[in-house]
Design an enzyme around this catalytic site. Structure first.
Site, PDB file in Angstrom:
ATOM      1  N   LYS A  27       0.857  -1.196   0.000  1.00  0.00           N
ATOM      2  CA  LYS A  27       0.000   0.000   0.000  1.00  0.00           C
ATOM      3  C   LYS A  27       0.881   1.231   0.000  1.00  0.00           C
ATOM      4  O   LYS A  27       1.868   1.294   0.737  1.00  0.00           O
ATOM      5  CB  LYS A  27      -0.856  -0.016   1.282  1.00  0.00           C
ATOM      6  CG  LYS A  27      -1.771   1.172   1.449  1.00  0.00           C
ATOM      7  CD  LYS A  27      -3.166   0.889   0.928  1.00  0.00           C
ATOM      8  CE  LYS A  27      -4.050   2.117   0.866  1.00  0.00           C
ATOM      9  NZ  LYS A  27      -3.774   2.990  -0.285  1.00  0.00           N
TER      10      LYS A  27
ATOM     11  N   ASN B 195      -1.503  19.309   0.440  1.00  0.00           N
ATOM     12  CA  ASN B 195      -2.480  18.539   1.210  1.00  0.00           C
ATOM     13  C   ASN B 195      -2.072  18.460   2.688  1.00  0.00           C
ATOM     14  O   ASN B 195      -2.852  18.793   3.581  1.00  0.00           O
ATOM     15  CB  ASN B 195      -2.624  17.141   0.594  1.00  0.00           C
ATOM     16  CG  ASN B 195      -3.515  16.257   1.433  1.00  0.00           C
ATOM     17  OD1 ASN B 195      -3.057  15.615   2.373  1.00  0.00           O
ATOM     18  ND2 ASN B 195      -4.807  16.243   1.139  1.00  0.00           N
TER      19      ASN B 195
ATOM     20  N   LYS C  71       5.009   1.935  -3.210  1.00  0.00           N
ATOM     21  CA  LYS C  71       5.041   3.357  -3.596  1.00  0.00           C
ATOM     22  C   LYS C  71       5.274   3.439  -5.095  1.00  0.00           C
ATOM     23  O   LYS C  71       5.922   2.575  -5.691  1.00  0.00           O
ATOM     24  CB  LYS C  71       6.178   4.087  -2.876  1.00  0.00           C
ATOM     25  CG  LYS C  71       6.024   5.592  -2.883  1.00  0.00           C
ATOM     26  CD  LYS C  71       5.113   6.055  -1.772  1.00  0.00           C
ATOM     27  CE  LYS C  71       5.010   7.552  -1.714  1.00  0.00           C
ATOM     28  NZ  LYS C  71       4.478   8.010  -0.430  1.00  0.00           N
TER      29      LYS C  71
END
Ligand SMILES: NC(=O)C1=CN([C@@H]2O[C@H](COP(=O)(O)OP(=O)(O)OC[C@H]3O[C@@H](n4cnc5c(N)ncnc54)[C@H](O)[C@@H]3O)[C@@H](O)[C@H]2O)C=CC1
Ligand SMILES: O=C(O)CCC(=O)C(=O)O
Length: 432
Positions: A88, A239, A124
């Site tokens: 992930k 973000n 990644k």
């Protein structure tokens, strides 16, 4: 705060570094993994397994540009260790993406998932490109091309991408749509960080900053500092950085500095964060609207209580660590502080909350998103926030205790906590 004055600043700042210092993210990571594996009493073979990703692919992605030409982009996907479950981690679109960095980032994802006890290993991805100079259509074709190129090795039970630098929920939506078309069924669990209407989770957009906020709340308790009125500097206004600045502002802290790729704003009286949030563009750029701008490096060295690097890697180095005046450094970005700089900050008794802990809120809520997609039942924002808080507080406590009981810095303690699950799962599987 000074009135905005339009100026054109197109350069991207680069810090200077001491010749001798290693800025190689993979090498530095490997040396900390080695120390962690040794302290935990695992074998040399375990280190050999964990020091590199199990799988890395390089892909070439042809994209039809708006002027009719075809441009070939290079992308990567790295999968560090899948002994615990699927891998992930985010996908970044940036001109400086390279294979070594993507490999290191995938190892850090394993460590984050180990720290937060998620059923994942680390992955990644990245594409060498500058989305700031690409049209919407070009970005869509690039995103879809990347998914077609990596489709064999990714999927909801194999490897689940997410947003990272210069990627967002729109890009996740295109990628999810492309994957669903390839597989011929709707696959929301293929990717996280999606828009809410496509199965995104409440709270994912702000999750990284929420996680950093929780770490700051825990860190100030350890240092006996009150968050109310504390002076905060945040590098990066995307973000992670912009929401963090907002949460700090709302908590009554004084955000005296923020920055982006063009430069930094600094005001001892505190910046008007809601105004800056309103004016920032979709790439997290706002300083280009002001004339009174200092450099990122100048900002990092200003006196403050809490410094939050929330942009790119290798920002606090042996070159400037001595001049960092913060009492607490909380790494929202991946890899902002070098190994040498970590030692310098530690010797100055700066409490450093390392990236693999501080920025783990993002992947934690990505996990919640994936769980919701798998069960087809969606949670309220309050439920997500409550669950995230518990994960972050428990993770902070585990690492702080490890650091105290083994008398090691917080980074090594975080590696020790993060690596255990992957080491044990790899051992049970009979790999080493
Ligand atoms: N978005 C997420 O969920 C997570 C992000 N992170 C990390 O947080 C950091 C920031 O990521 P996001 O906020 O998502 O990216 P973003 O793309 O939303 O924002 C990046 C920010 O960094 C600034 N920036 C870019 N190059 C810079 C440079 N050379 N010097 C100074 N500032 C520069 C940009 O102007 C922008 O303000 C990255 O290291 C990322 O890996 C970590 C965990 C999760
Ligand atoms: O949300 C995710 O799955 C990954 C976020 C990420 O790439 C990171 O934590 O660096």
């Amino acid at each position: 705060m000074k009135a905005p004055a339009p100026v054109n600043r197109h350069h991207t700042e680069k810090p200077e570094h001491k010749q001798s210092e290693s800025l190689d993210l993979l090498c530095s990571t490997q040396s900390i993994i080695k120390a962690a594996v040794k302290r935990l009493g695992y074998t040399e073979e375990m280190y050999e397994l964990l020091k590199e990703p199990l799988r890395v692919i390089t892909v070439r992605i042809p994209v039809r540009m708006d002027d009719g030409s075809i441009k070939i982009f290079t992308g990567y996907r790295s999968q560090h260790n899948d002994s615990v479950g699927p891998t992930k981690g985010g996908v970044r679109f940036h001109p400086e993406v390279n294979e070594e960095e993507v490999k290191a980032l995938s190892i850090w994802m394993s460590l984050k998932c180990g720290i937060t006890n998620l059923p994942y290993g680390g992955g990644k991805g990245g594409i060498i490109c500058d989305p700031r100079n690409m049209s919407f259509g070009e970005l869509e074709r690039l995103s879809r091309g990347y998914v077609r190129a990596i489709s064999q090795i990714v999927g909801p039970t194999k490897d689940i991408p997410a947003p990272d630098v210069y990627t967002n929920s729109q890009i996740m939506a295109w990628m999810m749509d492309e994957y669903s078309r390839l597989r011929e069924f709707d696959s929301p669990g293929f990717i996280t960080g999606k828009p809410l209407v496509l199965g995104g989770s409440q709270g994912r957009e702000t999750a990284t900053a929420r996680g950093v906020t929780i770490c700051i709340e825990e860190a100030v308790k350890k240092k006996g500092i009150s968050l109310q009125g504390a002076r905060i500097i945040v590098q990066g206004f995307g973000n992670a950085g912009s929401f963090l600045a907002k949460f700090m502002y709302d908590a009554g802290a004084k955000v005296i500095g923020i920055s982006d790729a063009n430069g930094a704003l600094y005001d001892l009286d505190g910046l008007d964060i809601p105004y800056l949030l309103d004016r920032r563009d979709s790439f997290g750029t706002v300083t280009n609207l002001f004339s009174d701008v200092i450099t990122n490096q100048e900002l990092l060295e200003k006196e403050c209580d809490i410094l939050v690097p929330a942009a790119i890697s290798n920002q606090i180095t042996a070159q400037n660590a001595d001049r960092i005046k913060a009492k607490i450094v909380v790494e929202a970005a991946n890899g902002p502080t070098t190994l040498e700089a970590t030692k310098i900050l530690d010797s100055k008794e700066v409490l450093l909350v390392p990236d693999i802990l501080a920025s783990a809120g993002g992947v934690t809520v990505s996990y919640f998103e994936w769980v919701q997609n798998n069960q087809g039942y969606y949670w309220s924002e309050e439920e997500v926030s409550r669950k995230l808080r518990k994960v972050m507080v428990d993770s902070f406590d585990a690492i702080y205790s490890m650091s105290q009981s083994h008398k090691v810095d917080m980074r090594l303690a975080a590696y020790m906590v993060g690596i255990r699950k992957h080491a044990e799962a790899s051992h049970y599987r009979g790999w080493v």
